[in-house]
Motif scaffolding. Structure first.
Motif, mmCIF file in Angstrom:
data_model
loop_
_atom_site.group_PDB
_atom_site.id
_atom_site.type_symbol
_atom_site.label_atom_id
_atom_site.label_comp_id
_atom_site.label_asym_id
_atom_site.label_seq_id
_atom_site.Cartn_x
_atom_site.Cartn_y
_atom_site.Cartn_z
ATOM 1 N N HIS A 20 34.449 -29.217 68.905
ATOM 2 C CA HIS A 20 34.384 -29.261 70.372
ATOM 3 C C HIS A 20 35.043 -28.008 70.935
ATOM 4 O O HIS A 20 36.013 -27.510 70.355
ATOM 5 N N GLU A 22 37.002 -27.753 73.325
ATOM 6 C CA GLU A 22 38.415 -28.020 73.671
ATOM 7 C C GLU A 22 39.326 -27.985 72.455
ATOM 8 O O GLU A 22 40.551 -28.031 72.590
ATOM 9 N N ARG A 28 28.225 -37.000 70.734
ATOM 10 C CA ARG A 28 27.796 -37.917 71.802
ATOM 11 C C ARG A 28 27.113 -39.112 71.157
ATOM 12 O O ARG A 28 26.239 -38.951 70.311
ATOM 13 N N THR A 49 28.105 -41.544 79.899
ATOM 14 C CA THR A 49 27.925 -41.000 78.550
ATOM 15 C C THR A 49 29.138 -41.407 77.729
ATOM 16 O O THR A 49 30.175 -41.801 78.277
ATOM 17 N N ILE A 51 31.347 -40.451 73.864
ATOM 18 C CA ILE A 51 31.500 -39.643 72.639
ATOM 19 C C ILE A 51 32.558 -40.270 71.729
ATOM 20 O O ILE A 51 33.444 -40.996 72.183
ATOM 21 N N VAL A 135 32.445 -41.705 79.777
ATOM 22 C CA VAL A 135 32.568 -40.811 80.933
ATOM 23 C C VAL A 135 31.571 -41.236 82.002
ATOM 24 O O VAL A 135 30.378 -41.413 81.719
ATOM 25 N N PHE A 141 28.725 -30.135 81.281
ATOM 26 C CA PHE A 141 29.639 -28.995 81.192
ATOM 27 C C PHE A 141 29.952 -28.388 82.563
ATOM 28 O O PHE A 141 31.024 -27.831 82.764
HETATM 29 N N1 GUN Z 1 33.728 -34.753 76.701
HETATM 30 C C1 GUN Z 1 33.502 -36.007 77.107
HETATM 31 N N2 GUN Z 1 32.198 -36.328 76.954
HETATM 32 C C2 GUN Z 1 31.589 -35.252 76.438
HETATM 33 C C3 GUN Z 1 30.225 -34.976 76.072
HETATM 34 O O1 GUN Z 1 29.331 -35.804 76.173
HETATM 35 N N3 GUN Z 1 30.004 -33.742 75.595
HETATM 36 C C4 GUN Z 1 30.980 -32.829 75.456
HETATM 37 N N4 GUN Z 1 30.669 -31.642 74.951
HETATM 38 N N5 GUN Z 1 32.237 -33.054 75.792
HETATM 39 C C5 GUN Z 1 32.541 -34.262 76.279
#
Ligand code: GUN
Length: 171
Positions: A20, A22, A28, A49, A51, A135, A141
């Motif tokens: 990632h 971060e 996902r 969504t 992850i 989320v 993004f």
């Molecule tokens: N951080 C929280 N959800 C996601 C996602 O679906 N994709 C990405 N790249 N970062 C996330």
């Protein structure tokens, strides 16, 4: 039979995780394809969504970043993870996710949109910590900003040492 301990590599391979931006690893697992998209100020987004998100000894920090959306975190496996939040008024909140609920660790943690968040794997016997994040509105993004060390330090000088630990040195 001697049981082999699950490693970070086992989790990455089995769950099909990828690095990632971060720090850590993710995949996902869900996006609400079957529902109408939400209209947000940034454009259309999934209703939700989700992850998997993993921190490991090799990649132990989810660096400071800013989300517009609300995020629910669910702890699954491994060592505890410490969260640091910097609110708009500059106050700092920390919280530990982990399985030791009697010690005050959290299995669930909700983070509202509109603040800076970072996470850090705490030292333990596993070498990894695995959570999920749901989320809503769904992740995009365009709704996420990675923390720039200089900018964040200028904005929150009282948290300089923490920010230096939990941001990338871009220089
Ligand atoms: N951080 C929280 N959800 C996601 C996602 O679906 N994709 C990405 N790249 N970062 C996330």
């Amino acid at each position: 039979m001697v049981e082999r301990k699950t490693t970070a590599t086992d989790v990455i391979d089995t769950l099909g995780l990828e690095p990632h931006v971060e720090g850590g690893y993710f995949r996902r697992t869900y996006q609400s394809d079957h529902r109408d998209m939400l209209t947000t100020a940034g454009g259309p987004r999934y209703l939700m969504t989700s992850i998997y998100y993993l921190l490991t000894e090799q990649s132990p920090v989810g660096q400071f970043h800013f989300n517009q959306s609300d995020i629910l975190h669910f702890f699954h496996l491994g060592d505890a993870i410490e969260y640091s939040l910097i609110l708009a008024d500059g106050s700092l909140q920390t919280l530990v996710m982990g399985s030791d609920v009697l010690a005050g660790q959290h299995l669930q943690f909700h983070v509202p949109g509109g603040l800076w968040k970072a996470s850090r794997l705490l030292h333990g016997s596993n070498g990894f910590g695995l959570i999920s994040e749901a989320v809503s509105p769904g992740f995009d993004f365009a709704d996420m900003e990675m923390g720039n060390r200089q900018k964040l330090t200028a904005q929150f000088p009282q948290h300089r040492i923490l920010i230096e630990k939990l941001t990338r040195d871009d220089d």
